[in-house]
Design an enzyme around this catalytic site. Structure first.
Site, mmCIF file in Angstrom:
data_model
loop_
_atom_site.group_PDB
_atom_site.id
_atom_site.type_symbol
_atom_site.label_atom_id
_atom_site.label_comp_id
_atom_site.label_asym_id
_atom_site.label_seq_id
_atom_site.Cartn_x
_atom_site.Cartn_y
_atom_site.Cartn_z
ATOM 1 N N ASP A 30 61.966 22.973 44.284
ATOM 2 C CA ASP A 30 60.777 23.367 45.041
ATOM 3 C C ASP A 30 61.088 23.247 46.532
ATOM 4 O O ASP A 30 61.907 22.417 46.939
ATOM 5 C CB ASP A 30 59.563 22.500 44.670
ATOM 6 C CG ASP A 30 58.243 23.226 44.900
ATOM 7 O OD1 ASP A 30 57.524 23.495 43.921
ATOM 8 O OD2 ASP A 30 57.932 23.546 46.075
ATOM 9 N N THR A 86 51.985 33.480 42.385
ATOM 10 C CA THR A 86 51.837 34.929 42.604
ATOM 11 C C THR A 86 50.388 35.168 43.025
ATOM 12 O O THR A 86 49.577 35.678 42.246
ATOM 13 C CB THR A 86 52.172 35.723 41.325
ATOM 14 O OG1 THR A 86 51.456 35.149 40.219
ATOM 15 C CG2 THR A 86 53.644 35.717 41.014
ATOM 16 N N THR A 124 52.998 34.937 36.579
ATOM 17 C CA THR A 124 52.235 36.112 36.155
ATOM 18 C C THR A 124 52.478 37.259 37.136
ATOM 19 O O THR A 124 52.191 37.129 38.324
ATOM 20 C CB THR A 124 50.732 35.748 36.110
ATOM 21 O OG1 THR A 124 50.569 34.630 35.234
ATOM 22 C CG2 THR A 124 49.884 36.905 35.644
ATOM 23 N N GLU A 161 45.207 24.693 32.409
ATOM 24 C CA GLU A 161 45.233 23.410 33.121
ATOM 25 C C GLU A 161 44.292 22.441 32.412
ATOM 26 O O GLU A 161 43.275 22.851 31.858
ATOM 27 C CB GLU A 161 44.797 23.619 34.582
ATOM 28 C CG GLU A 161 45.891 24.312 35.395
ATOM 29 C CD GLU A 161 45.461 24.660 36.813
ATOM 30 O OE1 GLU A 161 44.505 24.070 37.316
ATOM 31 O OE2 GLU A 161 46.100 25.553 37.404
ATOM 32 N N HIS A 217 39.557 37.101 28.701
ATOM 33 C CA HIS A 217 38.866 35.811 28.795
ATOM 34 C C HIS A 217 37.712 35.916 29.801
ATOM 35 O O HIS A 217 36.606 35.414 29.558
ATOM 36 C CB HIS A 217 39.846 34.700 29.203
ATOM 37 C CG HIS A 217 40.965 34.542 28.228
ATOM 38 N ND1 HIS A 217 42.133 33.891 28.523
ATOM 39 C CD2 HIS A 217 41.104 34.983 26.941
ATOM 40 C CE1 HIS A 217 42.939 33.936 27.466
ATOM 41 N NE2 HIS A 217 42.334 34.593 26.510
ATOM 42 N N CYS A 268 24.164 53.815 16.220
ATOM 43 C CA CYS A 268 23.739 52.443 16.539
ATOM 44 C C CYS A 268 24.155 51.952 17.920
ATOM 45 O O CYS A 268 23.332 51.505 18.700
ATOM 46 C CB CYS A 268 24.260 51.478 15.485
ATOM 47 S SG CYS A 268 23.568 51.808 13.868
ATOM 48 N N LYS A 324 33.304 59.047 13.294
ATOM 49 C CA LYS A 324 34.439 58.430 12.595
ATOM 50 C C LYS A 324 34.638 59.105 11.244
ATOM 51 O O LYS A 324 33.739 59.800 10.758
ATOM 52 C CB LYS A 324 34.278 56.922 12.456
ATOM 53 C CG LYS A 324 33.108 56.473 11.624
ATOM 54 C CD LYS A 324 33.080 54.954 11.539
ATOM 55 C CE LYS A 324 31.822 54.493 10.834
ATOM 56 N NZ LYS A 324 31.649 53.056 10.845
HETATM 57 N N1 LIG Z 1 48.085 27.311 36.753
HETATM 58 C C1 LIG Z 1 47.959 27.814 35.539
HETATM 59 O O1 LIG Z 1 47.204 27.315 34.705
HETATM 60 C C2 LIG Z 1 48.759 29.010 35.136
HETATM 61 C C3 LIG Z 1 48.766 29.411 33.784
HETATM 62 C C4 LIG Z 1 49.526 30.505 33.399
HETATM 63 C C5 LIG Z 1 50.229 31.213 34.354
HETATM 64 N N2 LIG Z 1 50.190 30.828 35.665
HETATM 65 C C6 LIG Z 1 50.989 31.591 36.634
HETATM 66 O O2 LIG Z 1 52.168 30.834 36.904
HETATM 67 C C7 LIG Z 1 52.539 30.985 38.262
HETATM 68 C C8 LIG Z 1 52.578 29.640 38.945
HETATM 69 O O3 LIG Z 1 51.291 29.088 38.943
HETATM 70 P P1 LIG Z 1 51.014 27.591 39.407
HETATM 71 O O4 LIG Z 1 49.565 27.334 39.201
HETATM 72 O O5 LIG Z 1 52.005 26.677 38.767
HETATM 73 O O6 LIG Z 1 51.349 27.714 40.978
HETATM 74 P P2 LIG Z 1 51.386 26.552 42.061
HETATM 75 O O7 LIG Z 1 50.884 27.136 43.331
HETATM 76 O O8 LIG Z 1 50.749 25.300 41.536
HETATM 77 O O9 LIG Z 1 52.935 26.224 42.205
HETATM 78 C C9 LIG Z 1 53.843 27.083 42.790
HETATM 79 C C10 LIG Z 1 55.002 26.226 43.331
HETATM 80 O O10 LIG Z 1 56.037 27.092 43.750
HETATM 81 C C11 LIG Z 1 56.652 26.485 44.880
HETATM 82 N N3 LIG Z 1 57.452 27.478 45.605
HETATM 83 C C12 LIG Z 1 57.047 28.480 46.402
HETATM 84 N N4 LIG Z 1 58.100 29.138 46.898
HETATM 85 C C13 LIG Z 1 59.206 28.563 46.381
HETATM 86 C C14 LIG Z 1 60.608 28.799 46.486
HETATM 87 N N5 LIG Z 1 61.058 29.790 47.258
HETATM 88 N N6 LIG Z 1 61.445 28.033 45.800
HETATM 89 C C15 LIG Z 1 60.980 27.049 45.011
HETATM 90 N N7 LIG Z 1 59.668 26.760 44.877
HETATM 91 C C16 LIG Z 1 58.802 27.501 45.554
HETATM 92 C C17 LIG Z 1 55.466 25.940 45.672
HETATM 93 O O11 LIG Z 1 55.863 24.975 46.605
HETATM 94 C C18 LIG Z 1 54.617 25.367 44.520
HETATM 95 O O12 LIG Z 1 54.953 24.011 44.282
HETATM 96 C C19 LIG Z 1 51.548 31.982 38.863
HETATM 97 O O13 LIG Z 1 52.072 33.271 38.717
HETATM 98 C C20 LIG Z 1 50.337 31.822 37.979
HETATM 99 O O14 LIG Z 1 49.534 32.998 37.977
HETATM 100 C C21 LIG Z 1 49.478 29.741 36.068
#
Ligand SMILES: NC(=O)c1ccc[n+]([C@@H]2O[C@H](COP(=O)([O-])OP(=O)(O)OC[C@H]3O[C@@H](n4cnc5c(N)ncnc54)[C@H](O)[C@@H]3O)[C@@H](O)[C@H]2O)c1
Length: 436
Positions: A30, A86, A124, A161, A217, A268, A324
């Site tokens: 990170d 993203t 995502t 989460e 959802h 219907c 149908k």
């Molecule tokens: N949070 C959820 O419940 C969830 C569930 C399914 C999918 N997603 C998807 O997963 C992805 C991540 O979500 P999240 O909630 O974990 O995001 P987040 O914002 O909690 O974490 C992202 C992390 O990436 C790090 N980061 C950014 N640039 C970086 C780099 N160049 N090198 C290394 N690390 C870097 C940031 O410092 C941060 O710690 C998104 O696309 C989200 O849509 C999230």
């Protein structure tokens, strides 16, 4: 396996702990030094049930570590998972900046890495992002070719989460999009023990599945809330209503009505939706989702008409125009609306529907046919063969015999399929579905 996880947020931190418990060696990467330090101190960077224990145990056994040095992490691993954010831009557009940057960083290291590496995106991303943004970034900076010199895969995350660790071990499904089967298999090996269907598919399909899930959802929540608001206004217990609704696994919580095809119709659905939205209006309950359904449905009818207009052809044959197969009920059939619109525009039409033909002779529907759709009924022919010489063939329902008959068409003919049929039939003609 040795896995580097890029992005130690909600997704990355959870899978770091879970993969380590599964026996893998995980290096978290990170740009945020605080998160890296927390993990190396055996602490979870996020609040998530069960995760502190997994991270602490992983750090203690040496299976989990974290770094801000992506090159070191790549050198020590053979699989990288991208889990960076993203977010949305102010316009609502997807911001792939972080994913692209990570891909470029990874590519720069792969340039000189001798052993084969697999890059998996868990973030995502909209369909096409892997092929149009991530792969070009990796190839640009590595000078190597995806699917040949290094592997790529899309492996969307379905955890929620607050129950993320539990969801990791009991996912609804595991979806892997890849360019080739060997890469998909390598990703699949990580999830082999999990009690969930494992689906291998194309990159774009895997990307889209994640969006469809989340949109559905949102749709479910909005739907339940609107039903709740109407129920409340009427003094009906909407919790009880929705509980009973959910007990129906045949038509409600099931794959039924979830196949792309054509507009709904019949005696219907349109009528009952109208009655309920009218009642909501009368009680000053705002139901924008329910109100939007008819407009979306009408849009599909217009799409069908516009598609036929765009062919530039004038002779249209319709196979099946009851809403149908297996019924003669023509009330609010959206295909009848398409037919009437084409008729109004001077098209030459031939219609075949075995059940409607029968009804015209004997059924109770005879009166409806004669009085409500006399023009339509006059265009009916008695055999399927008479329709097959038209320039455009419209498949209106899935009556037996329609699809096999398409084998007899000629290449210059065009077929528009309005049914929820998923398998393209064998035909020399140009074949298209309206939706899907
Ligand atoms: N949070 C959820 O419940 C969830 C569930 C399914 C999918 N997603 C998807 O997963 C992805 C991540 O979500 P999240 O909630 O974990 O995001 P987040 O914002 O909690 O974490 C992202 C992390 O990436 C790090 N980061 C950014 N640039 C970086 C780099 N160049 N090198 C290394 N690390 C870097 C940031 O410092 C941060 O710690 C998104 O696309 C989200 O849509 C999230």
């Amino acid at each position: 396996m040795n896995i580097s996880i890029f992005g130690l947020g909600y997704v990355g931190a959870v899978i770091t702990g879970c993969f380590a418990r599964g026996g893998h060696r995980v290096i978290g990467v990170d740009t945020d030094a605080t998160k890296v330090a927390l993990i190396n101190a055996g602490k979870s960077p996020i609040i998530e049930e069960g995760l502190p224990e997994l991270i602490a145990a992983g750090v203690q056994t040496g299976q989990v570590s974290a770094t801000t040095d992506h090159a070191a992490a790549l050198a020590a691993t053979e699989v990288s998972m991208i889990c960076v954010g993203t977010p949305s831009k102010a316009t609502g557009e997807l911001d792939l900046r972080f994913v692209e940057r990570v891909a470029e960083n990874i590519g720069a290291v792969l340039k000189t890495k001798a052993s084969r590496h697999l890059v998996v995106v868990r973030s995502t991303m909209l369909p096409g992002s892997m092929r149009d943004v991530v792969i070009p970034a990796l190839e640009r900076s590595s000078g190597k070719r995806a699917g040949v010199d290094f592997g790529v895969a899309v492996n969307p995350e379905f955890m929620r989460e607050s129950t993320a660790v539990e969801d990791f071990y009991h996912p609804p499904k595991t979806v892997i999009g890849a360019l080739n089967d060997a890469d998909a298999e390598l990703v699949a090996a990580l999830y082999r023990e999990l009690p969930a269907p494992l689906i291998k598919t194309r990159l774009e399909t895997a990307e889209m599945v994640k969006y469809v899930d989340n949109i559905f959802h949102a749709l479910k929540i909005t739907f339940a809330n609107e039903i709740g608001a109407v129920g409340k206004a009427l003094g009906v217990d909407a919790h009880e209503v929705m509980r009973i609704f959910c007990e129906d696994r045949k038509l409600n919580l099931s794959p039924v009505y979830l196949k792309p095809g054509f507009a709904y119709g019949g005696s219907c659905l349109p009528k009952d939706l109208r009655a309920m939205t009218r009642l909501a209006r009368a009680r000053d309950v705002s139901v924008p989702l329910l109100d939007s359904l008819a407009a979306s449905n009408e849009r599909r009818v217009r799409d069908a008409v516009e598609w036929i207009l765009a062919t530039g052809k004038r002779r249209v044959g319709v196979l099946g125009f009851a809403f149908k197969a297996g019924t003669d009920d023509l009330r609010e059939s959206p295909i009848v609306t398409v037919i009437e619109t084409l008729l109004g525009k001077g098209f030459e039409l031939k219609l075949y529907d075995e059940h409607v033909s029968l009804a015209r002779l004997v059924g109770a529907n005879r009166k409806f046919i004669e009085e409500r759709i006399p023009h339509t009924s006059r265009l009916m022919v008695e055999t399927m063969a008479e329709v097959l010489d038209c320039e455009v063939i419209l498949i209106g329902n899935q009556s037996a015999g329609f699809f096999p008959a398409l084998a007899k068409l000629k290449p210059e003919q065009v077929v528009l399929d309005l049914t929820p049929n998923a398998k393209p039939p064998a035909t020399p003609a140009r074949y298209e579905r309206l939706c899907g």
